[in-house]
Design a protein around this motif. Structure first.
Motif, short mmCIF file in Angstrom:
data_model
loop_
_atom_site.label_atom_id
_atom_site.label_comp_id
_atom_site.label_asym_id
_atom_site.label_seq_id
_atom_site.Cartn_x
_atom_site.Cartn_y
_atom_site.Cartn_z
N THR A 31 39.35 35.69 44.28
CA THR A 31 38.27 35.03 43.55
C THR A 31 37.44 35.96 42.68
O THR A 31 36.69 35.51 41.82
CB THR A 31 37.33 34.31 44.53
OG1 THR A 31 36.75 35.28 45.42
CG2 THR A 31 38.09 33.28 45.36
N GLY A 32 37.49 37.24 42.87
CA GLY A 32 36.60 38.15 42.17
C GLY A 32 37.13 38.61 40.82
O GLY A 32 38.29 38.37 40.45
N ASP A 33 36.24 39.31 40.09
CA ASP A 33 36.65 39.94 38.84
C ASP A 33 37.32 41.26 39.16
O ASP A 33 37.72 41.51 40.30
CB ASP A 33 35.43 40.13 37.93
CG ASP A 33 34.29 40.84 38.65
OD1 ASP A 33 34.53 41.35 39.78
OD2 ASP A 33 33.17 40.89 38.11
N ILE A 34 37.42 42.15 38.16
CA ILE A 34 38.12 43.41 38.38
C ILE A 34 37.44 44.24 39.45
O ILE A 34 38.09 44.86 40.30
CB ILE A 34 38.21 44.21 37.05
CG1 ILE A 34 39.06 45.47 37.26
CG2 ILE A 34 36.82 44.53 36.52
CD1 ILE A 34 40.48 45.19 37.60
N THR A 35 36.10 44.22 39.46
CA THR A 35 35.36 44.94 40.49
C THR A 35 35.60 44.31 41.86
O THR A 35 35.78 45.00 42.87
CB THR A 35 33.86 44.95 40.19
OG1 THR A 35 33.65 45.53 38.89
CG2 THR A 35 33.09 45.75 41.23
#
Length: 285
Positions: A31-35
């Motif tokens: 679910t997250g972005d690149i971070t």
């Protein structure tokens, strides 16, 4: 190499932490972005690292841990535990174990070939020594036990034919020989961290090629011993009879008649078959 304790903590708490890290890492990765993806991977790896520290210890079992070839310690307490990650864990049974030796053919102290076998009851005292001081501790116990049995069998005679009470024999002094065998085996197995609980001879016999001859010898010894008891008893009876005749003045016997009476009584008492009495109706001379 000696057994020592190692750091450990409750395994159920570590398991929950590992599952939460793995689950949370997967969630961030999806679910997250690149971070979030990078964080999820890191958290997931941390969960896997924690999972590698988990180990299950069964009752009466020890886990010996090494870290990249370095011995760290032993966990003896049963249950689920978490310890240092990436350790290699080997199980060692601490249960009491029986070892039944094969029937060994060996010469006793007198050079007679005999067959002997023993049962050895042992348990592992030091798990680290059992694993790392010998190549294979179970095979080591087997070989050293058979060597000790051969050594003890060669130190004592199978049986004593001269009936010397101070002479220990394998057949007549089984308890004393078992104590010596146990002491000898304990010295041999100390290097493997093993305690000998009991060692006892369970089979003892002459070898087949001399068994019949030794049986005849034992039978002859038994016959001689029985005859000796009979003769000793007969001598006592004859002496008592002569003494009683003399004390009560029943009859006066000269030396010749005493010898004749002794001869007759000894023949009557010692003989294996019933004797036929002959009544003298004439003069005793």
């Amino acid at each position: 190499m000696k057994e020592k304790s190692i750091f450990k903590m409750n395994g159920f708490a570590a398991l929950i932490i590992a599952l939460l890290c793995i689950g949370f890492g997967i969630y961030l990765f999806i679910t997250g972005d690149i971070t979030g993806i990078i964080t999820g991977i890191v958290v997931f790896v941390i969960g896997l690292i924690i999972a590698t520290s988990l180990t299950i210890v069964q009752p009466n079992e020890a886990k010996v841990l090494t870290f990249f070839g370095t011995y760290l310690g032993v966990i003896r307490d049963q249950g689920l535990w978490a310890t240092i990650p990436f350790t290699f864990k080997r199980s060692v049974s601490l249960r009491v174990t029986n070892f039944n030796s094969e029937k060994l053919k060996v010469n006793d102290l007198q050079g007679n070939p005999i067959e002997i076998a023993a049962v050895v009851v042992y348990k592992v005292r030091d798990a680290a020594k059992a694993l790392y001081d010998v190549e294979n501790y179970e095979k080591f116990i087997q070989i050293q036990s058979e060597t000790g049995i051969r050594h003890i069998a060669s130190r004592y005679a199978y049986d004593s034919f001269d009936h010397a009470e101070e002479t220990l024999t394998l057949r007549q002094n089984s308890d004393e020989v078992a104590d010596v065998l146990m002491y000898d085996l304990q010295k041999r197995l100390d290097v493997a961290g093993v305690d000998v609980i009991e060692a006892r001879i369970m089979h003892l016999a002459y070898s087949s090629e001399i068994a019949s001859a030794m049986l005849q010898r034992q039978q002859a010894q038994a016959v001689l011993s029985a005859r000796k008891v009979i003769v000793d008893g007969a001598v006592g009876l004859v002496k008592a009879a002569i003494d009683q005749l003399a004390e009560q003045d029943i009859v006066e016997l000269d030396e010749e008649k005493k010898a004749q009476m002794v001869n007759n009584l000894m023949v009557a008492i010692v003989s294996e078959k019933g004797t036929q009495p002959i009544i003298n109706t004439g003069s005793i001379y």
